[in-house]
Each structure stands twice: as structure tokens, then as C-alpha cells.
Design a protein around this motif. Structure first.
Motif, PDB file in Angstrom:
ATOM      1  N   GLU A  95      26.595  13.840  14.076  1.00  0.00           N
ATOM      2  CA  GLU A  95      25.453  14.422  14.796  1.00  0.00           C
ATOM      3  C   GLU A  95      24.171  14.305  13.993  1.00  0.00           C
ATOM      4  OE1 GLU A  95      27.760  17.950  17.280  1.00  0.00           O
ATOM      5  OE2 GLU A  95      26.824  18.353  15.355  1.00  0.00           O
ATOM      6  N   LYS A  96      24.283  14.482  12.686  1.00  0.00           N
ATOM      7  CA  LYS A  96      23.091  14.437  11.843  1.00  0.00           C
ATOM      8  C   LYS A  96      22.416  13.071  11.899  1.00  0.00           C
ATOM      9  CE  LYS A  96      24.454  18.080   8.623  1.00  0.00           C
ATOM     10  NZ  LYS A  96      24.933  18.416   7.257  1.00  0.00           N
ATOM     11  N   LEU A  97      23.213  12.022  12.124  1.00  0.00           N
ATOM     12  CA  LEU A  97      22.632  10.686  12.230  1.00  0.00           C
ATOM     13  C   LEU A  97      21.702  10.582  13.436  1.00  0.00           C
ATOM     14  CD1 LEU A  97      25.817   8.523  11.487  1.00  0.00           C
ATOM     15  CD2 LEU A  97      23.972   9.103   9.897  1.00  0.00           C
ATOM     16  N   TYR A  98      21.978  11.397  14.464  1.00  0.00           N
ATOM     17  CA  TYR A  98      21.218  11.315  15.717  1.00  0.00           C
ATOM     18  C   TYR A  98      20.210  12.455  15.869  1.00  0.00           C
ATOM     19  CZ  TYR A  98      24.568   7.792  17.289  1.00  0.00           C
ATOM     20  OH  TYR A  98      25.325   6.644  17.416  1.00  0.00           O
ATOM     21  N   THR A  99      20.389  13.552  15.130  1.00  0.00           N
ATOM     22  CA  THR A  99      19.560  14.725  15.378  1.00  0.00           C
ATOM     23  C   THR A  99      18.647  15.107  14.221  1.00  0.00           C
ATOM     24  OG1 THR A  99      21.315  16.228  14.593  1.00  0.00           O
ATOM     25  CG2 THR A  99      21.301  15.679  16.942  1.00  0.00           C
TER      26      THR A  99
ATOM     27  N   LEU B 100      24.190  14.480  23.519  1.00  0.00           N
ATOM     28  CA  LEU B 100      24.229  13.240  22.734  1.00  0.00           C
ATOM     29  C   LEU B 100      25.168  12.216  23.348  1.00  0.00           C
ATOM     30  CD1 LEU B 100      24.251  14.462  19.007  1.00  0.00           C
ATOM     31  CD2 LEU B 100      22.434  13.224  20.196  1.00  0.00           C
ATOM     32  N   ALA B 101      26.344  12.682  23.794  1.00  0.00           N
ATOM     33  CA  ALA B 101      27.329  11.756  24.355  1.00  0.00           C
ATOM     34  C   ALA B 101      26.807  11.092  25.617  1.00  0.00           C
ATOM     35  CB  ALA B 101      28.629  12.500  24.655  1.00  0.00           C
ATOM     36  N   GLU B 102      26.009  11.812  26.384  1.00  0.00           N
ATOM     37  CA  GLU B 102      25.451  11.271  27.623  1.00  0.00           C
ATOM     38  C   GLU B 102      24.316  10.288  27.343  1.00  0.00           C
ATOM     39  OE1 GLU B 102      23.114  12.914  31.621  1.00  0.00           O
ATOM     40  OE2 GLU B 102      23.973  14.316  30.171  1.00  0.00           O
ATOM     41  N   LYS B 103      23.484  10.612  26.368  1.00  0.00           N
ATOM     42  CA  LYS B 103      22.295   9.802  26.106  1.00  0.00           C
ATOM     43  C   LYS B 103      22.547   8.667  25.111  1.00  0.00           C
ATOM     44  CE  LYS B 103      19.049  13.426  27.374  1.00  0.00           C
ATOM     45  NZ  LYS B 103      17.785  14.121  27.090  1.00  0.00           N
TER      46      LYS B 103
ATOM     47  N   PRO C 121      25.740   6.351  24.309  1.00  0.00           N
ATOM     48  CA  PRO C 121      27.146   5.949  24.500  1.00  0.00           C
ATOM     49  C   PRO C 121      27.850   5.634  23.187  1.00  0.00           C
ATOM     50  CG  PRO C 121      25.729   4.857  26.098  1.00  0.00           C
ATOM     51  CD  PRO C 121      24.816   5.558  25.141  1.00  0.00           C
ATOM     52  N   GLU C 122      27.117   5.035  22.230  1.00  0.00           N
ATOM     53  CA  GLU C 122      27.758   4.695  20.961  1.00  0.00           C
ATOM     54  C   GLU C 122      28.197   5.948  20.211  1.00  0.00           C
ATOM     55  OE1 GLU C 122      23.385   5.173  20.018  1.00  0.00           O
ATOM     56  OE2 GLU C 122      24.602   4.392  21.655  1.00  0.00           O
ATOM     57  N   PHE C 123      27.457   7.062  20.398  1.00  0.00           N
ATOM     58  CA  PHE C 123      27.858   8.335  19.787  1.00  0.00           C
ATOM     59  C   PHE C 123      29.159   8.824  20.405  1.00  0.00           C
ATOM     60  CE2 PHE C 123      27.933  12.986  20.178  1.00  0.00           C
ATOM     61  CZ  PHE C 123      27.888  13.360  18.851  1.00  0.00           C
ATOM     62  N   ARG C 124      29.247   8.738  21.734  1.00  0.00           N
ATOM     63  CA  ARG C 124      30.468   9.181  22.419  1.00  0.00           C
ATOM     64  C   ARG C 124      31.670   8.386  21.933  1.00  0.00           C
ATOM     65  NH1 ARG C 124      33.305   7.658  26.909  1.00  0.00           N
ATOM     66  NH2 ARG C 124      31.779   6.102  27.543  1.00  0.00           N
ATOM     67  N   HIS C 125      31.512   7.067  21.834  1.00  0.00           N
ATOM     68  CA  HIS C 125      32.618   6.236  21.368  1.00  0.00           C
ATOM     69  C   HIS C 125      33.006   6.590  19.935  1.00  0.00           C
ATOM     70  CE1 HIS C 125      32.862   3.757  24.873  1.00  0.00           C
ATOM     71  NE2 HIS C 125      31.640   3.276  24.756  1.00  0.00           N
ATOM     72  N   LEU C 126      31.995   6.838  19.101  1.00  0.00           N
ATOM     73  CA  LEU C 126      32.250   7.076  17.688  1.00  0.00           C
ATOM     74  C   LEU C 126      33.012   8.379  17.472  1.00  0.00           C
ATOM     75  CD1 LEU C 126      31.778   5.809  14.945  1.00  0.00           C
ATOM     76  CD2 LEU C 126      29.608   7.040  14.792  1.00  0.00           C
TER      77      LEU C 126
END
Length: 657
Positions: free
Chosen positions: A99-103, A466-469, A471-476
Motif C-alpha cells: 500500500e505504501k508504494l501507492y499511497t 486501490l484494487a479498483e483503481k 489492477p496491478e495492485f489487486r494482482h500483487l
């Protein structure tokens, strides 16, 4: 929100997005009713497509291994391994890191830091006047008297008023430091990070020869008068020679004598005399003389006396000042070094650290809230907030009575972010969980806590979407989730069973021992390291007597390691060529200079064997075979236990691509 609780919420969200994905991401298969979309399968195929084990696999071949993988995950869920605390804690750590990578918002920090860096290039000459609030927790009514007083004072001197600012400081200011200055209220030259955030903001916003508007801080109201502004002159490193007058009430002749000596020294210095030598001969400063007269660095944060500034800042590195007179004698200064403002990249880290340790952290939070509002706009119910504020005018927010008074608002919506609504009760819970505050005024605490509450909820909504916006986060994170489950279920159903079933391992080895023959011989035995040759001789005698004992290592250690510092260090094992430097040197005749520090001597005891003699000699290979047998049977059972449905048309569309 608790990270484990949040992880559970996110998993529900992931399941929702998987089950109700857009039509552009069709369902490829269902395993035990769980849907797998085409993008999920493509992600797995592309991710493993370059590995040695899968690079030659067709889509159909990979499909079978993928199904086996998913079946194992279903079994892990059936066994409720995903409900174990150890699983949740491990997954939560991965989730938090991802999450920290994205937020993580580093932009806001750097914007504020850059603003401060730019301000550090300017100095502002100021005075202040301070009217204090009552001590302790205060309500708005407690500030009214101070506010009316500061407004009246400002009006009496600003905009052509007849009163002098310095006289008003002497008459009204509650700040003993500025009252006792040589010029009442005078603070000298200041720059960024030297004063409170609110005072700094006013200082830079106020024009030269002007007085700021009243500045409300946690302690009271301030007025700032700005005399001048300048480019920061940098810092200078000084050394000096100090020549005092002989007496506090020295007469003119005594002073002239010191003046003449100072001029004589200065002349010699300008002609090349050693400054350090002059310090040792003439300077009366007992503290600095032993170190060549060095005083250290001076700048806006450690200012020079005003009478010295213009002269010393005008000198270059290595230059010496003319004798400079003070009430108590003369100084001759030498400029050892000068430093101007360092580049942004060099100062960035230090400024960021200073921000987080001061009230300027509020500026970062404000900017973070503004930036998040671009994607996660919020609506604050002003009617409800005004009621909370009205009660905070009478009852302090940190008082339990306040919570009682606002209880009738508990179920009212205070904040909305996207489709999420947060009630007053949610905010009260936030207050209880976060009681720390840097403010005394009740309404200030309410305002800042509401802003913190907004920021926290924006960040929560950001994480939940995050998972919705992305997709690569959801997969990861799904990969993390399933990867941990796979390890745990494999460990339980395959690895531990194979590891611990000694009887079956022995049967497998006895059934076909030649199967485990090595490509090249290995040495089975001991490497005995000793601190000296005498110990080696004793070791050989013990080996001669007990060489066939399975407890040889313990016997050697017991008889030889009798002192505090062990005399021998023993390695027991099975080594092929290149696996142990000492075996390589003695058995395989390979040059090797390896040595254990403190144990320069060594001998080996054992034998070279071409094939395993016992199960222990081939345990790793036998375990691997047994694991394969268990896993094959297990997958067969899982195929019968769980239903697998494949949409061949969707699969073919991927093949056609």
C-alpha cells in the motif's frame, strides 16, 4: 483502522471486484464456485512465462498447473488456514508495504520543504509584542480580552498612529525576553524554521516598516514589526585576537595604548605575520587562545554583534579585519571560511526532518488533504460541525462533559467521502483514540482533530479503492495472499508429512538405493580444527581409540575443550568436491587457502564413498521423491473434491492473441 481488520475488509473488496468484474474481463473458469477472470490467468501466465520451469509451456499446459495451484488454495481456505492469526499478521505486513508504494505522499512533504528552503535564502529583521492567554486549557471566551487588547495596541501604532512600537512593548508585552532587549521587543534577524509556524508565515507576509495583523498562537496573540529584509549573507567561521582594556574604568591614555597595540598587530598581520602565532602571544581570551583563537560559525541563527556584521561579512576568506573597538577593548578577526546556502538536494533531508519535528507538520497534513481531495473529495456537514463547535465554545473538547453534551449528535453524519458516511460517533471514537494535541484552545483542538479525521478517512478510502483503481495492485496483493496460503498448506499437507515419516523414507531408500547414487563421490566424516599441533596429536589418539563411535564428535569435544576457549572446532557432514575447502584440499587435492581464525591446524576423519550408505546420506533426495508422491496423490484427491469449470471460448481467445 487496525491493519488486520483492514486486510479483511480489503479481501472482501477483492472478492467483489473479482466476482463482478467488467465484461471486458470475462470469467475464464470457476473452481469450487470461485471465479477466475481472464486477466487473473494472464497475469499469472505472463509473470511465470519467463521462468525456466514454464518458458516452454503452452497455454494449455500452464492451465493444468494453474488449476492445481488454485485447488491447493481452495483446500487451504477449507482448512481455514486463512483465518489463523499468523497468516493474517504475515499478510498484513505484505499488504502494508505494498500500500505504501501507492499511497505514500512524498510530494506534499517536498512542496513544504522547498518553500522553507526558499525562505532560508532571506533574513527578516523584526520585533515582537506578545499578549498571553490564561494558562492551561482555555475556551474562546478566555481569548477575547487578549484579542481586544492586541487589536487596540496595533491600531495605536499602525497606519500613522502616534505610539512607538517599542514603547508599547515596554507597557504591554508579556514576553520578558523581548521586554528586556536593548531595543524593547527586538529579536534581530530571523529566517525560516527559527520561530513558530504562524509567526513565520506572518513575518514573511508583512511588508518592510509594517506591523502584522494579530497572530493567534497556542500561548497568545503576537504582533510582528518588520524593519528590513535582506538576502541571507551565509555563515562565516571566525577566529579572533582579543585585546582588553586593563580596567573597567580605563582612562583615555590606557585605551590609546591598547589601540596602538591593536593597530601594530594588524599591520604585522597584513604584512604576512602568522595569525595563530599572534593569538598565542597577544590574545587575552583564555578559552579560544589554545585553539588558535577560533570562535566558530556565525550566521542568522548565531548572530554577530550588529556593529561587526557589515565589516566581517564584507571580508573574504583569509582576510583580517581592522581592529574593532567595543566597550571593553579591541578585537581583530580573521575569516577562516564562508558558506552560503547549500543546494536544495544537500539540505532537503535536514529540512524534512525539521518539519516533522515541529508544528509545520500541520502544513504537510493540510496539503495532503488538499491533494487527496482531488480524487477523494469530501463533504463536511457544516450544520453538524457548527453544533460541535458551539458546544466547544462552552465545554472544553478534552473534558468528558463535552462528550456528554454532544451525545445527541452521535448518529448524525459529519463527513462523507465518496459513498462512505461517517457519523459524529465515529469522530468521537477518533478523538478518544487520538487524545494527544499541541493546542490549548478548545475550538482549535476541535478544528485540527476534524481535519485529522478527514485526512485519516480519505486515506482509508484511498486504500479501499486501490484494487479498483490499480489492477496491478489487486494482482500483487492477491499474489501475496495466495502465496502465503500455498506455502502454509504445502507445508502442512506435503512437506512436513514427508519430512517426519521416517518409516516411509526408509522404505523408499531400501527399495532402490542405487536410484540415489551421486554423479561423483563424496567424503563422509569429520573435519577437526585445532588451535595447535599438540591438540592435533591428542585428537589423533582419541580417533584411534574411538574412531568407529557414532559419538566421536562429542568425545573429542569433551576431552579437548576443557578450557574456557575451545581447543577444537568440529564439522560433521557429507561433502562433494567444492563444498568444503578443507575436504577439497585433503581429499580432492584442490588448492584452497581457507582457514578458520584461531584454528590453524586441521585433520579429517572419514571415508570417500561413491553412493549413499544410509538414508541419512541421501535424506534430501529421498524426501523430495516422497514429497512428489504425496503431492501427486493429494492433487488427485483435490480434483475429485472440488469442481473445475473452464470456459474454453475465453481460453481460446487468449490463445488466438
Amino acid at each position: 483502522m487496525n491493519i488486520i481488520k483492514f486486510a479483511s475488509v480489503l479481501l472482501v473488496s477483492l472478492a467483489f471486484h473479482t466476482a463482478y468484474g467488467q465484461s471486458a474481463d470475462p470469467v475464464l473458469m470457476r473452481i469450487n464456485g470461485e471465479q477466475v477472470t481472464l486477466s487473473d490467468f494472464q497475469y499469472a501466465y505472463n509473470k511465470t512465462g519467463n521462468s525456466n520451469s514454464t518458458k516452454d509451456q503452452t497455454v494449455d499446459q500452464f492451465l493444468e498447473s494453474f488449476i492445481n495451484f488454485k485447488l491447493k488454495i481452495e483446500e487451504a481456505k477449507y482448512l481455514q488456514l486463512n483465518q489463523e492469526a499468523s497468516f493474517k499478521e504475515e499478510y498484513s505486513r505484505y499488504l502494508d508495504q505494498t500500500e505504501k508504494l501507492y499511497t505514500t505522499d512524498t510530494v506534499s512533504d517536498h512542496i513544504i520543504a522547498r518553500k522553507i528552503y526558499d525562505r532560508l535564502g532571506e533574513n527578516i529583521q523584526i520585533s515582537q509584542l506578545f499578549i498571553a492567554f490564561p494558562k492551561g486549557d482555555i475556551l474562546p471566551k478566555d481569548t477575547l480580552e487578549a484579542y481586544n487588547k492586541i487589536v487596540s495596541i496595533r491600531e495605536s501604532t499602525a497606519n500613522g498612529g502616534s505610539n512607538k512600537f517599542e514603547d508599547l512593548v515596554l507597557e504591554f508585552s508579556n514576553d520578558s525576553v523581548s521586554r528586556n532587549s536593548s531595543i524593547p521587543g527586538y529579536l534581530g534577524w530571523k529566517t525560516a524554521l527559527m520561530l513558530r509556524k504562524d509567526i513565520e508565515e506572518a513575518m514573511y507576509a508583512t511588508a518592510i516598516n509594517s506591523i502584522s495583523q494579530p497572530i493567534r498562537t497556542n500561548e497568545g496573540y503576537y504582533l510582528i514589526k518588520v524593519f528590513n529584509k535582506r538576502k541571507d549573507p551565509g555563515q562565516i567561521n571566525l577566529a579572533h585576537i582579543f585585546l582588553p582594556y586593563p580596567y573597567a574604568d580605563s582612562d583615555i591614555n590606557q585605551k590609546d595604548s591598547v589601540r596602538s597595540l591593536a593597530q601594530e598587530i594588524y599591520t604585522k598581520l597584513t604584512m604576512g605575520a602568522s595569525f595563530a602565532q599572534a593569538v598565542s602571544i597577544y590574545s587575552a581570551d583564555e578559552q579560544t587562545s589554545p585553539r588558535g583563537g577560533v570562535l566558530g560559525w556565525f550566521g542568522v541563527g548565531n548572530p554577530l554583534p550588529t556593529v561587526f556584521e557589515s565589516t566581517l561579512y564584507s571580508l573574504n576568506i583569509g582576510e583580517v579585519s581592522p581592529p574593532m573597538e567595543m566597550d571593553y577593548g579591541f578585537h581583530i578577526f580573521k575569516i577562516l571560511d564562508k558558506v552560503y546556502q547549500l543546494p536544495w538536494e544537500d539540505m532537503k533531508g535536514e529540512i524534512l526532518k525539521a518539519i516533522t519535528q515541529s508544528d509545520r507538520n500541520e502544513l504537510i497534513k493540510n496539503l495532503q488533504r488538499e491533494r487527496l481531495s482531488q480524487n477523494y473529495p469530501y463533504t463536511l456537514n457544516s450544520l453538524v460541525y457548527n453544533q460541535l463547535e458551539s458546544i466547544a465554545n462552552t465545554y472544553h473538547v478534552t473534558d468528558s462533559v463535552y462528550f456528554e453534551k454532544v451525545a445527541y449528535l452521535d448518529n448524525q453524519v459529519l463527513l462523507s467521502i465518496e459513498k462512505q458516511n461517517y457519523k459524529v460517533l465515529d469522530f468521537i471514537d477518533f478523538l478518544v483514540e487520538n487524545p494527544q494535541t499541541n493546542f490549548n484552545l478548545s475550538t482549535d483542538i476541535l478544528s485540527h482533530k476534524v481535519n485529522d479525521f478527514i485526512l485519516e478517512k480519505q486515506q482509508e478510502v484511498q486504500k479501499l479503492t486501490l484494487a479498483e483503481k490499480h489492477p496491478e495492485f489487486r494482482h500483487l496483493i492477491q499474489e501475496y495472499y495466495e502465496g502465503i496460503l500455498l506455502f502454509n498448506v504445502m507445508n502442512q499437507q506435503v512437506w512436513e508429512k514427508a519430512q517426519n515419516d521416517t518409516q516411509m523414507l526408509q522404505q523408499l531408500f531400501d527399495k532402490d538405493p542405487l536410484k540415489y547414487k551421486w554423479e561423483s563421490p563424496k567424503y563422509k566424516g569429520y573435519v577437526i580444527h585445532a588451535k595447535d599441533k599438540t591438540t592435533i596429536i591428542k585428537a589423533k589418539e582419541l580417533i584411534k581409540e574411538y574412531g568407529n563411535s557414532p559419538d566421536l564428535a562429542q568425545i573429542l569435544s569433551k576431552n579437548l575443550n576443557t578450557n574456557t576457549a575451545p581447543s577444537v572446532h568440529i564439522e560433521k557432514g557429507l561433502w562433494g568436491k567444492g563444498e568444503n575447502g578443507f575436504i577439497d584440499r585433503s581429499v580432492f587435492k584442490t588448492k584452497n587457502d581457507r582457514e578458520i581464525i584461531g584454528y590453524p591446524e586441521f585433520i579429517i576423519e572419514g571415508k570417500l564413498i561413491s553412493a549413499p550408505e544410509t538414508l541419512d546420506d541421501a535424506r534430501g533426495q529421498v524426501i523430495a521423491d516422497y514429497q512428489s508422491i504425496i503431492e501427486t496423490e493429494w492433487i488427485k484427491n483435490l480434483r475429485n473434491k472440488y469442481k473445475v469449470e473452464i470456459n474454453r471460448d475465453v481460453l481460446q481467445s487468449m490463445v488466438n492473441q
